[in-house]
Design a protein around this motif. Structure first.
Motif, short mmCIF file in Angstrom:
data_model
loop_
_atom_site.label_atom_id
_atom_site.label_comp_id
_atom_site.label_asym_id
_atom_site.label_seq_id
_atom_site.Cartn_x
_atom_site.Cartn_y
_atom_site.Cartn_z
N ARG A 27 -7.43 10.55 0.73
CA ARG A 27 -8.57 11.15 1.43
C ARG A 27 -9.79 11.17 0.53
NH1 ARG A 27 -4.49 14.74 3.01
NH2 ARG A 27 -5.17 16.25 1.42
N ASN A 28 -9.55 11.32 -0.76
CA ASN A 28 -10.63 11.37 -1.75
C ASN A 28 -10.33 10.38 -2.88
OD1 ASN A 28 -12.64 11.94 -3.55
ND2 ASN A 28 -12.16 14.11 -3.80
N PRO A 29 -10.78 9.14 -2.77
CA PRO A 29 -10.46 8.13 -3.78
C PRO A 29 -10.91 8.50 -5.19
CG PRO A 29 -11.28 7.08 -1.78
CD PRO A 29 -11.50 8.56 -1.61
N LEU A 69 0.84 -1.19 0.00
CA LEU A 69 0.00 0.00 0.00
C LEU A 69 0.87 1.24 0.00
CD1 LEU A 69 -3.32 0.73 1.75
CD2 LEU A 69 -1.47 2.38 2.01
N VAL A 70 0.50 2.20 -0.85
CA VAL A 70 1.21 3.48 -0.95
C VAL A 70 0.26 4.57 -0.50
CG1 VAL A 70 2.28 5.14 -2.53
CG2 VAL A 70 2.63 2.67 -2.87
N THR A 71 0.65 5.34 0.51
CA THR A 71 -0.17 6.47 0.93
C THR A 71 0.07 7.65 -0.02
OG1 THR A 71 1.42 7.51 2.43
CG2 THR A 71 0.10 5.69 3.32
N GLY A 72 -0.78 8.66 0.10
CA GLY A 72 -0.63 9.81 -0.79
C GLY A 72 -0.79 9.43 -2.25
N VAL A 130 -6.71 2.25 10.23
CA VAL A 130 -6.73 0.82 10.61
C VAL A 130 -7.49 0.02 9.55
CG1 VAL A 130 -7.48 -0.85 12.33
CG2 VAL A 130 -6.50 1.33 13.07
N ARG A 131 -8.64 0.55 9.11
CA ARG A 131 -9.41 -0.15 8.06
C ARG A 131 -8.62 -0.22 6.76
NH1 ARG A 131 -13.54 3.17 10.22
NH2 ARG A 131 -13.28 4.65 8.49
N ALA A 132 -8.00 0.89 6.38
CA ALA A 132 -7.30 0.94 5.10
C ALA A 132 -6.08 0.03 5.07
CB ALA A 132 -6.89 2.38 4.80
N GLN A 165 -10.02 4.64 1.13
CA GLN A 165 -10.20 5.95 1.75
C GLN A 165 -9.56 5.97 3.13
OE1 GLN A 165 -12.00 7.36 4.50
NE2 GLN A 165 -11.41 9.41 3.82
N GLY A 166 -8.83 7.03 3.40
CA GLY A 166 -8.23 7.18 4.71
C GLY A 166 -7.62 8.55 4.88
#
Length: 302
Positions: free
Chosen positions: A35-37, A5-8, A62-64, A52-53
């Protein structure tokens, strides 16, 4: 099969990392955080699982992060509560069962003790938190981005010279694409566990060196003109840049001359397996020589 998983995912570095990962791995192995898929519809269409996170919403993290093995934690933007955001992400990753967290910090030189406004203190906090978490980690300290080098040189450098705060410190800026390739290497290869890398482009230069290079490219002298920090700050304020932002930008430009980015390694080249783009190649492409009948502006945008 590891889940990465890659954030941002909608930011420049995160999106580029996912795009490069898609060239090497099946889409079902990849996830991104946004934040906005909806803003990552192009990645969703290619099969990436965009979740979404928000760094400030612990439960969403935690969900993501559920089912994720390796996490690239792209650092939050400056002038936000980065400590809380990064702490939430690391703690949520541990709760969700993530095994390995890779964090993108900003390069610094601990021996000099220079505090780059907006990032250094929170990077130190984040790195300490990550090391104390018990998670496997990798820290990637990023250099100045070549893609944004114009912010340090100014658009009118051919007319007015290179006017920056004084200092003979050097930097070896790198393209976002090369740094994204480094992210991919750490995400997809073994052997980077619990290591810290300082990433650079292939060429180091001081502002004086850059002025000399611009002179060669331009075919006319581009003088290096050191100016007091206060004068440089005022040049931003005269352009109606908000005070805090002007101070932030000034501190970063001045930091180069002071040596904040003078630690140079071949870590990035070893990670990606090819020579990263250097500053001269970038300047030759983006600041070409001005020929007869050609304006500086049209040359720069060519």
């Amino acid at each position: 099969m590891e889940k990465l998983l890659v954030t941002g995912a909608t930011g420049n570095l995160g999106r580029l990392t996912l795009q490069l990962l898609l060239e090497r791995l099946p889409a079902e192995q990849l996830a991104g955080l946004s934040r906005n898929p909806d803003r990552a519809a192009d990645l969703t269409e290619r099969g990436v699982d965009i979740r979404q996170g928000d760094y400030f919403d612990y439960a969403s993290l935690v969900r993501a992060f559920d089912g994720v093995d390796k996490l690239l934690l792209v650092s939050a933007v400056a002038f936000t509560d980065r400590n809380t955001q990064h702490y939430n992400a690391i703690t949520a990753a541990k709760q969700a069962g993530v095994k390995h967290v890779i964090y993108t910090a900003i390069q610094r030189d601990e021996d000099l003790g220079i505090n780059q406004v907006g990032v250094t203190e929170s990077d130190v906090f984040t790195e300490q938190t990550l090391r104390a978490s018990g998670l496997t980690y990798t820290i990637l300290r990023n250099p100045i981005y070549l893609d944004y080098l114009e912010q340090y040189l100014a658009a009118d450098v051919y007319e007015k010279g290179l006017r920056v705060p004084p200092g003979e410190g050097t930097m070896a800026p790198a393209l976002l694409r090369d740094l994204a390739a480094g992210n991919v290497a750490v995400l997809t290869q073994a052997g980077h566990e619990n290591k810290t890398y300082t990433l650079n482009g292939s060429q180091a230069a001081s502002y004086r060196d850059i002025a000399a290079t611009l002179s060669e490219i331009h075919g006319q002298p581009v003088p290096y003109l050191p100016v007091p920090v206060e004068e440089f700050l005022e040049s931003y304020l005269q352009k109606d840049v908000p005070g805090p932002v002007a101070e932030f930008l000034t501190a970063w430009v001045a930091g180069v001359g002071l040596g904040s980015f003078s630690k140079h390694t071949d870590d990035l080249e070893r990670l990606i397996g090819y020579r990263p783009t250097g500053y001269r190649e970038f300047l030759e492409k983006n600041y070409p020589a001005v020929g007869p009948g050609t304006t500086n502006e049209s040359a720069r945008s060519a």
